[in-house]
Design a protein around this motif. Structure first.
Motif, PDB file in Angstrom:
ATOM      1  N   GLU A  10       0.829  -1.207   0.000  1.00 49.49           N
ATOM      2  CA  GLU A  10       0.000   0.000   0.000  1.00 49.49           C
ATOM      3  C   GLU A  10       0.864   1.259   0.000  1.00 49.49           C
ATOM      4  O   GLU A  10       2.065   1.208   0.299  1.00 49.49           O
ATOM      5  N   GLY A  11       0.245   2.390  -0.302  1.00 53.33           N
ATOM      6  CA  GLY A  11       0.939   3.661  -0.250  1.00 53.33           C
ATOM      7  C   GLY A  11       0.395   4.616  -1.301  1.00 53.33           C
ATOM      8  O   GLY A  11      -0.245   4.196  -2.272  1.00 53.33           O
ATOM      9  N   ILE A  12       0.661   5.892  -1.102  1.00 52.66           N
ATOM     10  CA  ILE A  12       0.229   6.876  -2.092  1.00 52.66           C
ATOM     11  C   ILE A  12       1.136   6.816  -3.312  1.00 52.66           C
ATOM     12  O   ILE A  12       2.083   6.022  -3.359  1.00 52.66           O
ATOM     13  N   LEU A 132       3.306  -0.885   4.118  1.00 53.03           N
ATOM     14  CA  LEU A 132       2.849   0.468   3.835  1.00 53.03           C
ATOM     15  C   LEU A 132       4.048   1.331   3.473  1.00 53.03           C
ATOM     16  O   LEU A 132       4.913   1.608   4.304  1.00 53.03           O
ATOM     17  N   ASN A 133       4.091   1.757   2.227  1.00 50.91           N
ATOM     18  CA  ASN A 133       5.178   2.600   1.740  1.00 50.91           C
ATOM     19  C   ASN A 133       4.794   4.069   1.895  1.00 50.91           C
ATOM     20  O   ASN A 133       3.728   4.481   1.450  1.00 50.91           O
ATOM     21  N   THR A 134       5.664   4.837   2.552  1.00 47.12           N
ATOM     22  CA  THR A 134       5.384   6.250   2.779  1.00 47.12           C
ATOM     23  C   THR A 134       6.437   7.112   2.081  1.00 47.12           C
ATOM     24  O   THR A 134       7.544   6.651   1.781  1.00 47.12           O
ATOM     25  N   ILE A 182       7.369   1.280   5.457  1.00 50.30           N
ATOM     26  CA  ILE A 182       8.597   1.397   4.681  1.00 50.30           C
ATOM     27  C   ILE A 182       8.780   2.865   4.298  1.00 50.30           C
ATOM     28  O   ILE A 182       7.962   3.419   3.572  1.00 50.30           O
ATOM     29  N   ASN A 183       9.835   3.471   4.799  1.00 47.73           N
ATOM     30  CA  ASN A 183      10.109   4.879   4.499  1.00 47.73           C
ATOM     31  C   ASN A 183      10.829   4.978   3.159  1.00 47.73           C
ATOM     32  O   ASN A 183      12.037   4.784   3.070  1.00 47.73           O
ATOM     33  N   SER A 184      10.085   5.305   2.121  1.00 51.83           N
ATOM     34  CA  SER A 184      10.676   5.303   0.784  1.00 51.83           C
ATOM     35  C   SER A 184      11.518   6.543   0.498  1.00 51.83           C
ATOM     36  O   SER A 184      12.048   6.697  -0.605  1.00 51.83           O
ATOM     37  N   ASN A 185      11.649   7.426   1.493  1.00 54.16           N
ATOM     38  CA  ASN A 185      12.600   8.529   1.350  1.00 54.16           C
ATOM     39  C   ASN A 185      14.033   8.030   1.550  1.00 54.16           C
ATOM     40  O   ASN A 185      14.984   8.712   1.169  1.00 54.16           O
ATOM     41  N   LEU A 186      14.165   6.835   2.127  1.00 55.18           N
ATOM     42  CA  LEU A 186      15.482   6.242   2.377  1.00 55.18           C
ATOM     43  C   LEU A 186      15.977   5.494   1.140  1.00 55.18           C
ATOM     44  O   LEU A 186      15.265   5.344   0.153  1.00 55.18           O
ATOM     45  N   ILE A 188      16.726   2.940  -1.610  1.00 54.64           N
ATOM     46  CA  ILE A 188      15.838   1.888  -2.102  1.00 54.64           C
ATOM     47  C   ILE A 188      16.404   0.495  -1.837  1.00 54.64           C
ATOM     48  O   ILE A 188      15.648  -0.454  -1.580  1.00 54.64           O
ATOM     49  N   ASN A 189      17.720   0.355  -1.873  1.00 60.62           N
ATOM     50  CA  ASN A 189      18.330  -0.952  -1.614  1.00 60.62           C
ATOM     51  C   ASN A 189      18.128  -1.383  -0.169  1.00 60.62           C
ATOM     52  O   ASN A 189      17.915  -2.561   0.121  1.00 60.62           O
ATOM     53  N   LEU A 190      18.192  -0.414   0.734  1.00 61.80           N
ATOM     54  CA  LEU A 190      17.928  -0.698   2.142  1.00 61.80           C
ATOM     55  C   LEU A 190      16.503  -1.212   2.318  1.00 61.80           C
ATOM     56  O   LEU A 190      16.266  -2.214   3.009  1.00 61.80           O
ATOM     57  N   ASN A 191      15.560  -0.552   1.668  1.00 70.38           N
ATOM     58  CA  ASN A 191      14.158  -0.965   1.777  1.00 70.38           C
ATOM     59  C   ASN A 191      13.899  -2.318   1.121  1.00 70.38           C
ATOM     60  O   ASN A 191      13.088  -3.107   1.615  1.00 70.38           O
ATOM     61  N   GLU A 192      14.584  -2.590   0.018  1.00 74.10           N
ATOM     62  CA  GLU A 192      14.449  -3.912  -0.624  1.00 74.10           C
ATOM     63  C   GLU A 192      14.850  -5.010   0.360  1.00 74.10           C
ATOM     64  O   GLU A 192      14.176  -6.045   0.450  1.00 74.10           O
ATOM     65  N   ASN A 193      15.940  -4.789   1.079  1.00 71.34           N
ATOM     66  CA  ASN A 193      16.413  -5.790   2.039  1.00 71.34           C
ATOM     67  C   ASN A 193      15.437  -5.955   3.194  1.00 71.34           C
ATOM     68  O   ASN A 193      15.180  -7.085   3.640  1.00 71.34           O
TER      69      ASN A 193
END
Length: 203
Positions: A10-12, A132-134, A182-186, A188-193
């Motif tokens: 989910e996410g905007i 939830l991606n923000t 999931i803070n997508s401001n960070l 992307i590789n970190l979030n993938e992991n």
């Protein structure tokens, strides 16, 4: 929890959720784990037709019509979900929480009305986990600017997206054990992991 869970992203707009669901799908393919991937609106042939109506830049539906079109698309998809539930991992790009976040928190449609129809459509279908991606509004605008084509839902004002994202966060607070933000401001590789580690826990 089932080892063949139903997992929702989910996410905007501009949060990278579609990227992450594709990354998870590729990971499952490499692992030779059976799964299906659908999106909302969309998925089945009929649901894709409804998607085209909803997202068409020339469409001028009122908020109740918009809601009913989204729920109609979900109704067309639900048999696909039921058919594969417990047999394959199910990855869904947007689902019921998007309807509440956008149509209730964003547009002001009555929450009980939304929940009533949702419950009728879903019946015994339950989501096992949600990512939830923000994103902050500055990054969201920049990512939308880079898109080659924008649909109707990419063109609301900043206040609307802020209300929707805050709506998602309110939903998360009610079900913290079945959600991860999931803070997508960070990076992307970190979030993938982070996401793939959680996927491994779920399956």
């Amino acid at each position: 929890m089932s080892k063949k869970p139903i997992i929702v992203f989910e996410g905007i707009e501009g949060t990278g959720k579609s990227h992450h669901i594709k990354n998870v799908a590729n990971y499952l393919k490499i692992k030779k784990i059976k799964f299906i991937q659908i999106r909302e609106p969309g998925g089945s042939a009929n649901s894709e037709k409804i998607r085209n109506l909803i997202l068409d830049n020339k469409s001028t539906f009122n908020k109740e019509t918009d809601l009913l079109l989204y729920l109609s698309a979900r109704s067309e998809n639900i048999e696909i979900i039921r058919k594969n539930s417990g047999k394959k991992i199910i990855l869904i790009d947007r689902f019921t929480d998007s309807t509440i976040a956008y149509q209730h928190y964003g547009m002001g449609v009555n929450l009980k009305f939304i929940q009533s129809i949702n419950n009728h459509i879903l019946r015994n279908v339950k989501i096992d986990f949600t990512f939830l991606n923000t994103v902050n509004l500055t990054n969201m605008k920049e990512r939308l600017r880079l898109r080659k084509k924008l649909n109707r839902y990419d063109k609301f004002d900043s206040k609307f997206y802020e209300k929707v994202q805050n709506g998602f966060l309110k939903i998360l607070k009610k079900r913290p054990k079945k959600y991860i933000k999931i803070n997508s401001n960070l990076d992307i590789n970190l979030n993938e992991n982070i996401i793939l580690n959680k996927i491994n826990d779920l399956i």
